[in-house]
Design an enzyme around this catalytic site. Structure first.
Site, PDB file in Angstrom:
ATOM      1  N   HIS A 104       3.548 -99.480 -18.930  1.00 45.74           N
ATOM      2  CA  HIS A 104       4.119 -98.139 -19.120  1.00 45.74           C
ATOM      3  C   HIS A 104       3.176 -97.274 -19.959  1.00 45.74           C
ATOM      4  O   HIS A 104       2.835 -96.143 -19.571  1.00 45.74           O
ATOM      5  CB  HIS A 104       5.480 -98.272 -19.804  1.00 45.74           C
ATOM      6  CG  HIS A 104       6.100 -96.973 -20.205  1.00 45.74           C
ATOM      7  ND1 HIS A 104       7.163 -96.413 -19.530  1.00 45.74           N
ATOM      8  CD2 HIS A 104       5.824 -96.114 -21.229  1.00 45.74           C
ATOM      9  CE1 HIS A 104       7.493 -95.273 -20.093  1.00 45.74           C
ATOM     10  NE2 HIS A 104       6.715 -95.072 -21.145  1.00 45.74           N
ATOM     11  N   GLU A 105       2.758 -97.809 -21.104  1.00 49.07           N
ATOM     12  CA  GLU A 105       1.893 -97.027 -21.990  1.00 49.07           C
ATOM     13  C   GLU A 105       0.517 -96.789 -21.386  1.00 49.07           C
ATOM     14  O   GLU A 105      -0.143 -95.788 -21.695  1.00 49.07           O
ATOM     15  CB  GLU A 105       1.757 -97.735 -23.341  1.00 49.07           C
ATOM     16  CG  GLU A 105       3.068 -97.904 -24.097  1.00 49.07           C
ATOM     17  CD  GLU A 105       3.800 -96.602 -24.330  1.00 49.07           C
ATOM     18  OE1 GLU A 105       3.131 -95.552 -24.412  1.00 49.07           O
ATOM     19  OE2 GLU A 105       5.049 -96.628 -24.419  1.00 49.07           O
ATOM     20  N   HIS A 135       0.505 -93.460 -19.626  1.00 49.50           N
ATOM     21  CA  HIS A 135       0.287 -92.343 -20.541  1.00 49.50           C
ATOM     22  C   HIS A 135      -1.173 -92.263 -20.974  1.00 49.50           C
ATOM     23  O   HIS A 135      -1.774 -91.187 -20.998  1.00 49.50           O
ATOM     24  CB  HIS A 135       1.166 -92.506 -21.785  1.00 49.50           C
ATOM     25  CG  HIS A 135       2.635 -92.389 -21.537  1.00 49.50           C
ATOM     26  ND1 HIS A 135       3.188 -91.371 -20.795  1.00 49.50           N
ATOM     27  CD2 HIS A 135       3.680 -93.159 -21.967  1.00 49.50           C
ATOM     28  CE1 HIS A 135       4.503 -91.509 -20.765  1.00 49.50           C
ATOM     29  NE2 HIS A 135       4.821 -92.586 -21.467  1.00 49.50           N
TER      30      HIS A 135
END
Length: 426
Positions: free
Chosen positions: A21-22, A25
């Site tokens: 997920h990170e 980003h």
């Protein structure tokens, strides 16, 4: 040992999901020239970290999430706001503290690399990239399993025969002493029988057979293939309380025979996979909306009452379920591993939907802010007004802190329930 191994494997899968997920980003922020100073899995004290270039990569002690730190998350205060004091609003000190903490990270040489300076569509991509990484992982797992391994579908072959009649809403296991014999057992059905005709009509699928059984009553003729021979059985169907079809709640009186179908794995086409994943997303979204209504169940579970099967679970509860799946010796090792990765995919689907909620501090809150900024600027251009500038998400920090406290309280409630009264598969 298998339970412990399953918990460990699933826990590592959850950590990977957080890191994945990170990474979404991180990659998009760097792609748009935003300076990222930290990429961390977990919160609290740093256990391990290494700096590569301008970014510190590491793992922290509390593995319940992760984050990346981008400089310039909030725009500077507007000129007309200078001179106002904290007394003008009780939450202004909170806003200014958050703005000041962000401003201190920005060095003069990086002043052009701040997050708020990027156009709204770029900020939307950066904030949506994390949840969409979870969605990609979930869809990838589900699609791979459904297209290569397949999904279990019932057949017209009998797997087991109920020995007695028990209403579904009574939630009774086994046969009570006063329970009558089931029509299938009384008529002589056996495991392995393949039902060819029901009441004179040919049946080609379990769905057709189930509908015919539920719509019938009294004595019917059933033709079965048994050990290469055709055998006619004449069960006398009764009315029994059974769950409604089509995922509808409640029970209904329908015809009852008392056989359970055998299942076989059927690989799904791309179109079938898309339909199944769409249904999964819809059902998961409904579960996310229902999360607040589950608080009484969690409190009751902590108090010792039976915990419902659809009760929310956290990292601890999900890891425990993963361990239980791996230790479930009624299935092959391959089937257990498939069930574990599907459970991990379901968790990633939930992470996607929860993070897309349009509230701070979730990713969806920043996306909503960028969309509002874009709308304001378009309206200003159409009405020939001055550009209103970037939307100041710092002003929403009091709300973000409040939401964070609610999430922490809910997470702690789930954690305690997972420890003292966990959800189980049995």
């Amino acid at each position: 040992m298998l339970v412990v191994l399953g918990i460990l494997i699933f826990f590592l899968g959850l950590l990977f999901s957080i890191a994945w997920h990170e990474l979404g980003h991180l990659a998009t922020a760097k792609m748009f020239g935003v300076k990222v100073t930290q990429y961390m899995v977990g919160f609290g004290r740093t256990i391990f970290s290494r700096k590569r270039g301008e970014t510190e990569y590491g793992v922290k002690a509390v593995p319940f999430g992760g984050y990346i730190r981008m400089i310039g998350m909030f725009p500077p205060k507007k000129e007309e706001e200078y001179g106002r004091t904290a007394s003008s609003a009780p939450w202004r000190a909170m806003v200014e503290d958050a703005r000041q903490a962000v401003a201190e990270e920005v060095r003069p040489e990086d002043s052009h690399r701040q997050f708020y300076q990027r156009s709204p569509w770029k900020r939307i991509i950066v904030m949506a990239a994390g949840p969409f990484m979870n969605l990609i992982l979930a869809v990838g797992i589900f699609a791979t399993v459904l297209m290569t391994y397949g999904v279990a579908q019932p057949t017209t072959t009998v797997s087991s025969v109920s020995q007695c009649v028990v209403a579904a809403d009574e939630q009774v296991r086994g046969c009570p002493e006063d329970a009558p014999m089931s029509p299938a057992a009384e008529a002589g059905f056996r495991p392995g029988d393949r039902i060819v005709r029901f009441d004179g009509e040919r049946v080609d699928s379990w769905q057709e057979l189930r509908t015919s059984i539920r719509d019938s009553s009294g004595t019917v003729s059933v033709l079965v293939e048994r050990d290469g021979r055709m055998v006619t059985l004449n069960p006398e169907l009764i009315q029994n309380t059974q769950p409604r079809l089509g995922n509808r709640e409640g029970y209904v009186e329908v015809g009852f025979l008392g056989v359970t179908p055998n299942e076989h794995l059927v690989r799904q086409s791309a179109g079938e996979v898309a339909g199944r994943i769409g249904s999964m997303i819809g059902m998961t979204a409904q579960k996310v909306v229902e999360l607040p209504s589950k608080v009484p169940d969690l409190v009751a579970a902590i108090g010792g009452q039976e915990r419902s099967a659809d009760s929310p679970v956290g990292v601890v509860g999900a890891s425990r379920l993963g361990g239980e799946v791996l230790s479930y010796d009624e299935f092959s090792v391959g089937a257990r591993l498939i069930a574990m990765v599907q459970l991990l995919a379901a968790v990633n689907l939930s992470l996607f939907l929860i993070n897309m909620l349009p509230i701070l501090p979730l990713d969806g809150g920043h996306i909503a802010g960028a969309l509002w900024e874009s709308l304001r600027r378009k309206v200003a251009r159409l009405t020939r007004r001055p550009d209103p500038g970037p939307f100041d998400t710092a002003k929403l920090m009091p709300l973000a802190y409040g939401v964070t406290l609610v999430f922490i309280a809910y997470s702690l409630l789930v954690l305690v329930a997972d420890i003292v009264n966990p959800v189980t598969l049995t």
